[in-house]
Design a protein around this motif. Structure first.
Motif, PDB file in Angstrom:
ATOM      1  N   ALA A   1       0.831  -1.205   0.000  1.00 51.02           N
ATOM      2  CA  ALA A   1       0.000   0.000   0.000  1.00 51.02           C
ATOM      3  C   ALA A   1       0.870   1.261   0.000  1.00 51.02           C
ATOM      4  CB  ALA A   1      -0.929  -0.002   1.214  1.00 51.02           C
ATOM      5  N   VAL A   2       1.982   1.198   0.757  1.00 55.65           N
ATOM      6  CA  VAL A   2       2.898   2.343   0.819  1.00 55.65           C
ATOM      7  C   VAL A   2       3.514   2.622  -0.552  1.00 55.65           C
ATOM      8  CG1 VAL A   2       5.088   3.161   1.780  1.00 55.65           C
ATOM      9  CG2 VAL A   2       3.415   2.054   3.270  1.00 55.65           C
ATOM     10  N   THR A   3       3.921   1.560  -1.246  1.00 57.17           N
ATOM     11  CA  THR A   3       4.537   1.752  -2.568  1.00 57.17           C
ATOM     12  C   THR A   3       3.517   2.265  -3.582  1.00 57.17           C
ATOM     13  OG1 THR A   3       4.155  -0.609  -3.041  1.00 57.17           O
ATOM     14  CG2 THR A   3       6.329   0.015  -2.232  1.00 57.17           C
ATOM     15  N   MET A   4       2.283   1.835  -3.464  1.00 56.66           N
ATOM     16  CA  MET A   4       1.236   2.346  -4.363  1.00 56.66           C
ATOM     17  C   MET A   4       1.011   3.836  -4.110  1.00 56.66           C
ATOM     18  SD  MET A   4      -1.651  -0.651  -4.849  1.00 56.66           S
ATOM     19  CE  MET A   4      -2.057  -0.863  -3.118  1.00 56.66           C
ATOM     20  N   ARG A   5       1.014   4.208  -2.839  1.00 64.53           N
ATOM     21  CA  ARG A   5       0.842   5.628  -2.493  1.00 64.53           C
ATOM     22  C   ARG A   5       2.010   6.450  -3.033  1.00 64.53           C
ATOM     23  NH1 ARG A   5      -1.107   8.845   1.826  1.00 64.53           N
ATOM     24  NH2 ARG A   5      -0.658  11.004   1.227  1.00 64.53           N
ATOM     25  N   ARG A   6       3.225   5.893  -2.953  1.00 68.42           N
ATOM     26  CA  ARG A   6       4.404   6.604  -3.432  1.00 68.42           C
ATOM     27  C   ARG A   6       4.308   6.848  -4.946  1.00 68.42           C
ATOM     28  NH1 ARG A   6       8.285   3.190  -1.990  1.00 68.42           N
ATOM     29  NH2 ARG A   6       8.220   3.958   0.158  1.00 68.42           N
ATOM     30  N   SER A   7       3.807   5.865  -5.683  1.00 67.64           N
ATOM     31  CA  SER A   7       3.646   6.010  -7.132  1.00 67.64           C
ATOM     32  C   SER A   7       2.675   7.145  -7.455  1.00 67.64           C
ATOM     33  CB  SER A   7       3.125   4.698  -7.743  1.00 67.64           C
ATOM     34  OG  SER A   7       4.065   3.674  -7.605  1.00 67.64           O
ATOM     35  N   ILE A   8       1.611   7.217  -6.697  1.00 69.85           N
ATOM     36  CA  ILE A   8       0.622   8.286  -6.906  1.00 69.85           C
ATOM     37  C   ILE A   8       1.237   9.645  -6.608  1.00 69.85           C
ATOM     38  CG2 ILE A   8      -1.555   9.246  -6.045  1.00 69.85           C
ATOM     39  CD1 ILE A   8      -2.486   6.352  -5.576  1.00 69.85           C
ATOM     40  N   GLU A   9       1.970   9.741  -5.490  1.00 70.35           N
ATOM     41  CA  GLU A   9       2.563  11.012  -5.103  1.00 70.35           C
ATOM     42  C   GLU A   9       3.619  11.469  -6.113  1.00 70.35           C
ATOM     43  OE1 GLU A   9       1.548  13.004  -2.798  1.00 70.35           O
ATOM     44  OE2 GLU A   9       0.011  11.591  -2.112  1.00 70.35           O
ATOM     45  N   ASP A  10       4.401  10.523  -6.643  1.00 68.94           N
ATOM     46  CA  ASP A  10       5.421  10.879  -7.650  1.00 68.94           C
ATOM     47  C   ASP A  10       4.762  11.454  -8.901  1.00 68.94           C
ATOM     48  OD1 ASP A  10       7.403  10.030  -5.985  1.00 68.94           O
ATOM     49  OD2 ASP A  10       7.715   8.085  -6.967  1.00 68.94           O
ATOM     50  N   LEU A  11       3.659  10.840  -9.332  1.00 72.76           N
ATOM     51  CA  LEU A  11       2.956  11.340 -10.515  1.00 72.76           C
ATOM     52  C   LEU A  11       2.328  12.704 -10.242  1.00 72.76           C
ATOM     53  CD1 LEU A  11       1.866  11.097 -13.341  1.00 72.76           C
ATOM     54  CD2 LEU A  11       0.038   9.614 -12.480  1.00 72.76           C
ATOM     55  N   LYS A  12       1.733  12.855  -9.065  1.00 68.40           N
ATOM     56  CA  LYS A  12       1.146  14.155  -8.707  1.00 68.40           C
ATOM     57  C   LYS A  12       2.211  15.247  -8.708  1.00 68.40           C
ATOM     58  CE  LYS A  12      -1.360  14.314  -4.990  1.00 68.40           C
ATOM     59  NZ  LYS A  12      -1.805  13.976  -3.613  1.00 68.40           N
ATOM     60  N   SER A  13       3.395  14.924  -8.143  1.00 67.22           N
ATOM     61  CA  SER A  13       4.486  15.896  -8.075  1.00 67.22           C
ATOM     62  C   SER A  13       4.960  16.289  -9.471  1.00 67.22           C
ATOM     63  CB  SER A  13       5.643  15.301  -7.272  1.00 67.22           C
ATOM     64  OG  SER A  13       6.738  16.190  -7.221  1.00 67.22           O
ATOM     65  N   ALA A  14       5.057  15.289 -10.372  1.00 65.04           N
ATOM     66  CA  ALA A  14       5.498  15.562 -11.749  1.00 65.04           C
ATOM     67  C   ALA A  14       4.492  16.451 -12.468  1.00 65.04           C
ATOM     68  CB  ALA A  14       5.680  14.248 -12.499  1.00 65.04           C
ATOM     69  N   ILE A  15       3.208  16.185 -12.273  1.00 65.06           N
ATOM     70  CA  ILE A  15       2.160  16.990 -12.911  1.00 65.06           C
ATOM     71  C   ILE A  15       2.185  18.425 -12.386  1.00 65.06           C
ATOM     72  CG2 ILE A  15      -0.348  17.304 -13.049  1.00 65.06           C
ATOM     73  CD1 ILE A  15      -0.593  14.245 -13.160  1.00 65.06           C
ATOM     74  N   GLN A  16       2.371  18.574 -11.076  1.00 65.62           N
ATOM     75  CA  GLN A  16       2.399  19.906 -10.479  1.00 65.62           C
ATOM     76  C   GLN A  16       3.607  20.714 -10.970  1.00 65.62           C
ATOM     77  OE1 GLN A  16       2.448  19.935  -6.214  1.00 65.62           O
ATOM     78  NE2 GLN A  16       2.466  22.160  -6.062  1.00 65.62           N
ATOM     79  N   LYS A  17       4.777  20.074 -10.987  1.00 67.18           N
ATOM     80  CA  LYS A  17       5.993  20.767 -11.415  1.00 67.18           C
ATOM     81  C   LYS A  17       5.887  21.194 -12.881  1.00 67.18           C
ATOM     82  CE  LYS A  17      11.027  20.199 -11.723  1.00 67.18           C
ATOM     83  NZ  LYS A  17      12.165  19.269 -11.483  1.00 67.18           N
ATOM     84  N   THR A  18       5.401  20.287 -13.726  1.00 69.96           N
ATOM     85  CA  THR A  18       5.254  20.609 -15.147  1.00 69.96           C
ATOM     86  C   THR A  18       4.238  21.725 -15.345  1.00 69.96           C
ATOM     87  OG1 THR A  18       5.776  18.332 -15.740  1.00 69.96           O
ATOM     88  CG2 THR A  18       4.683  19.662 -17.414  1.00 69.96           C
ATOM     89  N   GLY A  19       3.144  21.653 -14.590  1.00 67.82           N
ATOM     90  CA  GLY A  19       2.118  22.693 -14.689  1.00 67.82           C
ATOM     91  C   GLY A  19       2.657  24.071 -14.354  1.00 67.82           C
ATOM     92  N   GLU A  20       3.517  24.149 -13.327  1.00 71.77           N
ATOM     93  CA  GLU A  20       4.102  25.435 -12.925  1.00 71.77           C
ATOM     94  C   GLU A  20       5.032  25.981 -14.014  1.00 71.77           C
ATOM     95  OE1 GLU A  20       5.995  24.463  -9.292  1.00 71.77           O
ATOM     96  OE2 GLU A  20       4.135  24.484  -8.090  1.00 71.77           O
ATOM     97  N   LYS A  21       5.838  25.105 -14.624  1.00 69.17           N
ATOM     98  CA  LYS A  21       6.771  25.550 -15.664  1.00 69.17           C
ATOM     99  C   LYS A  21       6.029  25.963 -16.937  1.00 69.17           C
ATOM    100  CE  LYS A  21      10.598  25.298 -13.459  1.00 69.17           C
ATOM    101  NZ  LYS A  21      11.373  26.541 -13.201  1.00 69.17           N
ATOM    102  N   LEU A  22       4.972  25.248 -17.278  1.00 65.09           N
ATOM    103  CA  LEU A  22       4.174  25.627 -18.449  1.00 65.09           C
ATOM    104  C   LEU A  22       3.496  26.981 -18.219  1.00 65.09           C
ATOM    105  CD1 LEU A  22       2.529  22.205 -19.370  1.00 65.09           C
ATOM    106  CD2 LEU A  22       4.188  23.486 -20.749  1.00 65.09           C
ATOM    107  N   LYS A  23       3.052  27.212 -17.003  1.00 67.19           N
ATOM    108  CA  LYS A  23       2.439  28.489 -16.666  1.00 67.19           C
ATOM    109  C   LYS A  23       3.455  29.628 -16.791  1.00 67.19           C
ATOM    110  CE  LYS A  23      -0.189  30.735 -12.963  1.00 67.19           C
ATOM    111  NZ  LYS A  23      -0.732  30.570 -11.590  1.00 67.19           N
ATOM    112  N   GLU A  24       4.677  29.368 -16.333  1.00 72.95           N
ATOM    113  CA  GLU A  24       5.744  30.365 -16.437  1.00 72.95           C
ATOM    114  C   GLU A  24       6.061  30.671 -17.901  1.00 72.95           C
ATOM    115  OE1 GLU A  24      10.521  30.863 -15.346  1.00 72.95           O
ATOM    116  OE2 GLU A  24       9.338  29.235 -14.423  1.00 72.95           O
TER     117      GLU A  24
END
Length: 421
Positions: free
Chosen positions: A306-329
């Motif tokens: 369950a922990v590893t599944m949560r980590r996969s979700i968080e990594d994807l969320k982080s990648a989406i957030q970071k990319t979204g910020e750079k595209l906005k810039e």
């Protein structure tokens, strides 16, 4: 000119004929039938007058039905004994145990109901007999719900009308009249917090606050006329009516067999039943708010998964957030990133799919979907970083022509001074 006047004359003549042969405006084409029921009950006042007042907006009255159509008798006479004569079919007010059959006289008659609505179901009475309410009524329990408990008696409204107690957004409140009354329900030994919990649920918020009529209410899971609580083993079937993908993944998972063996109500174990809260990522893992820790011991292989599944979700969320910020810039700098921004829609879809895959309880499936989404986000991030760097390069080179221009202006100025001397 003559032709024009002739047509005017014809139109006036036609209008005159229509006025003569048509009934007076606002009046029925046929004289209304006498109804001594309404005349007498209007004079009585109080509770005896109430049915007449309520019938004004009643669905039965809308289609031309009146007192005698349900209660029998002779509404054409003012003689009370004659009006309420059993020889004229007078039935009066039915007792609670008689109500389903009383309503079913018409609503169970296919040929009769077709006159009003060919698509209207006529199996309500058959369904009611199989319900918990119907079975208890048959045993003499007159406290259970019958037709009038939900629909009313003399103020029956179509379910499509917003003021109807069976309008989708009002159903939970209608059921709650009995099911949230501690005193009324004390003999049945079932919870009375369903209405309160439903109001706090994501379903209740969607239906009653946001007016999303596709959100489920009581009868979507329990049935209406054939109301019956879902069996422990078919809870996922109920939820699966809407959450199709989640159900398919759960049914194929190892949890399905475990839940059946332990007699656990499937979806409700993690999501509850009436108080279904909006699912969050914090429900997964080994943190205190995770539902996994309710069954699995800390440090167990299942909890680690369950922990590893949560980590996969968080990594994807982080990648989406970071990319979204750079595209906005990049957009703020005036750079073209529309295509990269569009591809991020697929990354967000992958995040939804990754969360859904949790119901399979398979780390490989969750990881595969997360990696796919992260790849899309990383490619879009590369585009964003590239155009931002391009902009910075352009800004550096823009100083060279400015410097050369200023230098030439300085040279020209000095040359002019020299010539003047």
């Amino acid at each position: 000119m003559i032709f024009k006047h002739t047509w005017i004359a014809v139109l006036v003549f036609a209008a005159g004929i229509a006025f003569i042969v048509s009934p007076a405006r606002g009046q029925p084409s046929k004289p209304p039938l006498k109804n001594s029921c309404i005349k007498c009950h209007n004079l009585m006042g109080g509770k005896l007058k109430a049915p007449v007042e309520k019938m004004r907006n009643d669905r039965h009255a809308e289609v031309g039905l009146s007192c005698a159509d349900c209660h029998g008798g002779d509404p054409t006479t003012l003689d009370i004994m004659a009006a309420k004569s059993k020889a004229k079919g007078f039935r009066g007010a039915p007792k609670p145990v008689e109500i389903p059959g009383f309503c079913g006289t018409c609503h169970g008659h296919l040929e009769y109901m077709r006159k009003f609505n060919p698509s209207m179901p006529v199996g309500q009475l058959s369904a009611y007999i199989t319900s918990v309410h119907g079975m208890k009524l048959a045993k003499g329990d007159i406290k259970v719900a019958t037709c009038v408990s939900c629909h009313g008696s003399h103020s029956v409204l179509q379910s499509s009308k917003i003021s109807s107690p069976t309008y989708p957004a009002n159903v939970a409140k209608t059921c709650g009249k009995c099911h949230s009354d501690n005193e009324y329900m004390k003999d049945y030994k079932i919870p009375t917090d369903q209405w309160r919990n439903y109001q706090a649920s994501v379903h209740g918020n969607l239906l009653m606050v946001k007016r999303d009529l596709s959100a489920p209410t009581c009868n979507d899971c329990h049935g209406n006329h054939g109301a019956y609580p879902p069996n422990v083993n078919n809870v996922s079937d109920m939820c699966g009516q809407c959450h199709v993908n989640n159900r398919e993944l759960f049914v194929k998972s190892s949890h399905k067999k475990a839940f059946e063996r332990l007699r656990l109500p499937e979806c409700a174990i993690c999501h509850s039943n009436h108080k279904v809260l909006r699912a969050t990522d914090s429900m997964i893992g080994d943190n205190p708010t995770a539902v996994c820790v309710r069954c699995h011991a800390k440090g167990s292989p299942q909890l680690q998964r369950a922990v590893t599944m949560r980590r996969s979700i968080e990594d994807l969320k982080s990648a989406i957030q970071k990319t979204g910020e750079k595209l906005k810039e990049a957009r703020r700098l005036g750079m073209e990133v529309s295509e990269a921004s569009f591809t991020m829609k697929n990354a967000r879809i992958s995040l939804i799919k990754t969360r859904t895959q949790v119901h399979s309880f398979s780390f490989s499936e969750v990881e595969w979907e997360a990696v796919k989404g992260k790849k899309i986000a990383d490619e879009a991030l590369g585009v964003a970083l590239s155009v931002i760097e391009e902009f910075k390069g352009r800004r550096r080179w823009v100083f060279l022509p400015i410097f050369l221009t200023l230098y030439l202006l300085g040279v020209i100025y000095m040359k002019i001074r020299q010539i003047e001397k």
